[in-house]
Structures are given as structure tokens and as C-alpha cells.
Design a protein around this motif. Structure first.
Motif, PDB file in Angstrom:
ATOM      1  N   SER A 171       0.849  -1.187   0.000  1.00  0.00           N
ATOM      2  CA  SER A 171       0.000   0.000   0.000  1.00  0.00           C
ATOM      3  C   SER A 171       0.882   1.233   0.000  1.00  0.00           C
ATOM      4  N   ARG A 172       0.310   2.330  -0.455  1.00  0.00           N
ATOM      5  CA  ARG A 172       0.988   3.631  -0.443  1.00  0.00           C
ATOM      6  C   ARG A 172       0.109   4.616   0.296  1.00  0.00           C
ATOM      7  N   GLU A 173       0.754   5.504   1.025  1.00  0.00           N
ATOM      8  CA  GLU A 173       0.038   6.593   1.702  1.00  0.00           C
ATOM      9  C   GLU A 173      -1.110   6.103   2.580  1.00  0.00           C
ATOM     10  N   SER A 174      -0.901   5.059   3.342  1.00  0.00           N
ATOM     11  CA  SER A 174      -1.867   4.522   4.314  1.00  0.00           C
ATOM     12  C   SER A 174      -3.126   3.940   3.678  1.00  0.00           C
ATOM     13  N   ALA A 175      -3.098   3.637   2.399  1.00  0.00           N
ATOM     14  CA  ALA A 175      -4.239   2.982   1.742  1.00  0.00           C
ATOM     15  C   ALA A 175      -4.294   1.526   2.194  1.00  0.00           C
ATOM     16  N   PRO A 176      -5.433   0.855   2.010  1.00  0.00           N
ATOM     17  CA  PRO A 176      -5.510  -0.565   2.358  1.00  0.00           C
ATOM     18  C   PRO A 176      -4.510  -1.391   1.541  1.00  0.00           C
ATOM     19  N   LEU A 177      -4.056  -2.493   2.129  1.00  0.00           N
ATOM     20  CA  LEU A 177      -3.141  -3.390   1.418  1.00  0.00           C
ATOM     21  C   LEU A 177      -3.829  -3.983   0.202  1.00  0.00           C
ATOM     22  N   ARG A 178      -3.113  -4.008  -0.929  1.00  0.00           N
ATOM     23  CA  ARG A 178      -3.642  -4.557  -2.179  1.00  0.00           C
ATOM     24  C   ARG A 178      -2.616  -5.513  -2.776  1.00  0.00           C
ATOM     25  N   ARG A 179      -3.039  -6.294  -3.741  1.00  0.00           N
ATOM     26  CA  ARG A 179      -2.148  -7.241  -4.393  1.00  0.00           C
ATOM     27  C   ARG A 179      -1.667  -6.733  -5.752  1.00  0.00           C
ATOM     28  N   ASP A 180      -1.363  -5.455  -5.874  1.00  0.00           N
ATOM     29  CA  ASP A 180      -0.961  -4.912  -7.163  1.00  0.00           C
ATOM     30  C   ASP A 180       0.523  -4.558  -7.243  1.00  0.00           C
ATOM     31  N   CYS A 181       1.339  -5.159  -6.410  1.00  0.00           N
ATOM     32  CA  CYS A 181       2.779  -4.951  -6.449  1.00  0.00           C
ATOM     33  C   CYS A 181       3.468  -6.164  -7.053  1.00  0.00           C
ATOM     34  N   ALA A 182       4.631  -5.921  -7.585  1.00  0.00           N
ATOM     35  CA  ALA A 182       5.466  -7.006  -8.111  1.00  0.00           C
ATOM     36  C   ALA A 182       6.743  -7.055  -7.285  1.00  0.00           C
ATOM     37  N   ILE A 183       7.337  -8.233  -7.194  1.00  0.00           N
ATOM     38  CA  ILE A 183       8.581  -8.372  -6.441  1.00  0.00           C
ATOM     39  C   ILE A 183       9.603  -9.088  -7.311  1.00  0.00           C
ATOM     40  N   GLU A 184      10.817  -8.556  -7.317  1.00  0.00           N
ATOM     41  CA  GLU A 184      11.933  -9.155  -8.051  1.00  0.00           C
ATOM     42  C   GLU A 184      13.003  -9.543  -7.042  1.00  0.00           C
ATOM     43  N   GLN A 185      13.671 -10.660  -7.276  1.00  0.00           N
ATOM     44  CA  GLN A 185      14.759 -11.110  -6.418  1.00  0.00           C
ATOM     45  C   GLN A 185      16.062 -11.047  -7.201  1.00  0.00           C
ATOM     46  N   THR A 186      17.094 -10.477  -6.577  1.00  0.00           N
ATOM     47  CA  THR A 186      18.409 -10.384  -7.187  1.00  0.00           C
ATOM     48  C   THR A 186      19.450 -10.751  -6.146  1.00  0.00           C
ATOM     49  N   GLN A 187      20.377 -11.622  -6.509  1.00  0.00           N
ATOM     50  CA  GLN A 187      21.466 -11.961  -5.602  1.00  0.00           C
ATOM     51  C   GLN A 187      22.597 -10.965  -5.813  1.00  0.00           C
ATOM     52  N   SER A 188      23.095 -10.377  -4.741  1.00  0.00           N
ATOM     53  CA  SER A 188      24.193  -9.417  -4.824  1.00  0.00           C
ATOM     54  C   SER A 188      25.290  -9.849  -3.864  1.00  0.00           C
ATOM     55  N   GLU A 189      26.410  -9.119  -3.867  1.00  0.00           N
ATOM     56  CA  GLU A 189      27.489  -9.433  -2.931  1.00  0.00           C
ATOM     57  C   GLU A 189      27.049  -9.204  -1.487  1.00  0.00           C
ATOM     58  N   ARG A 190      26.031  -8.377  -1.273  1.00  0.00           N
ATOM     59  CA  ARG A 190      25.495  -8.132   0.074  1.00  0.00           C
ATOM     60  C   ARG A 190      24.505  -9.194   0.509  1.00  0.00           C
ATOM     61  N   GLY A 191      23.953  -9.942  -0.438  1.00  0.00           N
ATOM     62  CA  GLY A 191      22.948 -10.958  -0.141  1.00  0.00           C
ATOM     63  C   GLY A 191      21.764 -10.812  -1.073  1.00  0.00           C
ATOM     64  N   LEU A 192      20.634 -11.403  -0.696  1.00  0.00           N
ATOM     65  CA  LEU A 192      19.428 -11.377  -1.516  1.00  0.00           C
ATOM     66  C   LEU A 192      18.749 -10.014  -1.406  1.00  0.00           C
ATOM     67  N   ILE A 193      18.522  -9.369  -2.546  1.00  0.00           N
ATOM     68  CA  ILE A 193      17.838  -8.080  -2.615  1.00  0.00           C
ATOM     69  C   ILE A 193      16.450  -8.302  -3.204  1.00  0.00           C
ATOM     70  N   LEU A 194      15.431  -7.804  -2.518  1.00  0.00           N
ATOM     71  CA  LEU A 194      14.060  -7.823  -3.020  1.00  0.00           C
ATOM     72  C   LEU A 194      13.729  -6.416  -3.500  1.00  0.00           C
ATOM     73  N   THR A 195      13.301  -6.298  -4.744  1.00  0.00           N
ATOM     74  CA  THR A 195      12.833  -5.010  -5.261  1.00  0.00           C
ATOM     75  C   THR A 195      11.324  -5.105  -5.361  1.00  0.00           C
ATOM     76  N   VAL A 196      10.631  -4.316  -4.560  1.00  0.00           N
ATOM     77  CA  VAL A 196       9.173  -4.311  -4.529  1.00  0.00           C
ATOM     78  C   VAL A 196       8.705  -3.120  -5.357  1.00  0.00           C
ATOM     79  N   ARG A 197       7.944  -3.394  -6.408  1.00  0.00           N
ATOM     80  CA  ARG A 197       7.495  -2.344  -7.331  1.00  0.00           C
ATOM     81  C   ARG A 197       5.991  -2.120  -7.195  1.00  0.00           C
ATOM     82  N   HIS A 198       5.614  -0.866  -7.012  1.00  0.00           N
ATOM     83  CA  HIS A 198       4.211  -0.469  -6.964  1.00  0.00           C
ATOM     84  C   HIS A 198       3.683  -0.297  -8.382  1.00  0.00           C
ATOM     85  N   ALA A 199       2.387  -0.398  -8.546  1.00  0.00           N
ATOM     86  CA  ALA A 199       1.751  -0.234  -9.860  1.00  0.00           C
ATOM     87  C   ALA A 199       2.006   1.154 -10.440  1.00  0.00           C
ATOM     88  N   ASP A 200       2.216   2.167  -9.576  1.00  0.00           N
ATOM     89  CA  ASP A 200       2.448   3.528 -10.063  1.00  0.00           C
ATOM     90  C   ASP A 200       3.909   3.807 -10.421  1.00  0.00           C
TER      91      ASP A 200
END
Length: 86
Positions: free
Chosen positions: A4-33
Motif C-alpha cells: 500500500s501507499r500513503e496509508s491505503a488498504p493493502l492490495r495485491r498490485d505490487c510485483a517483487i523481483e529477487q536479485t542476488q548481490s554481494e550483500r545478499g538477496l535483494i528484493l525489489t518491490v514495485r508499486h503499480a504507479d
């Protein structure tokens, strides 16, 4: 995964990408906007931390098998393996 953004209700409109880096597993969470946050998965029991940016990630256990992550006014509910306290 829900978000959710700006205190809106939680929705299922985000995407998540996983990338392995030298620091460890990075999750990139992308909003529809087009907004996104990068999270670093930790191995010390904290769950995730902000991988970049000035605002820290605040993590709480939401329900069995999930955590809530808040960065500024954005919120995410992510699946997580939650270990019992010893």
C-alpha cells in the motif's frame, strides 16, 4: 505479497523481483504507479532492512508466516519464515 501507499488498504498490485548481490538477496518491490523500494534479506533474524535510501525499514510480525514492512508511508506484507523465540 501485498502493498500500500500513503496509508491505503493493502492490495495485491505490487510485483517483487529477487536479485542476488554481494550483500545478499535483494528484493525489489514495485508499486503499480512505478514507485519501488529495495530490501536486503538479513540472516540475523531481523527479516529485511532497507537496501538503499534514507528511511529505515520497520519490520513487525503480521500473522503466521508473514511480516509487515513499513518504509515511510509505504507498507508491504511479505511471506517470511518466522523462527520461534528461544
Amino acid at each position: 505479497m501485498r502493498c500500500s501507499r500513503e496509508s491505503a488498504p493493502l492490495r495485491r498490485d505490487c510485483a517483487i523481483e529477487q536479485t542476488q548481490s554481494e550483500r545478499g538477496l535483494i528484493l525489489t518491490v514495485r508499486h503499480a504507479d512505478g514507485g519501488f523500494h529495495r530490501l536486503l534479506v538479513t540472516r540475523d533474524g531481523r527479516g529485511v532492512v532497507a537496501a538503499d535510501g534514507a528511511e529505515p525499514a520497520r519490520v513487525t510480525i503480521a500473522e503466521p508466516g508473514t511480516i509487515d514492512v513499513a518504509i515511510g508511508s509505504d507498507r508491504y506484507r511479505l511471506p517470511a519464515t518466522i523462527k520461534a523465540a528461544r
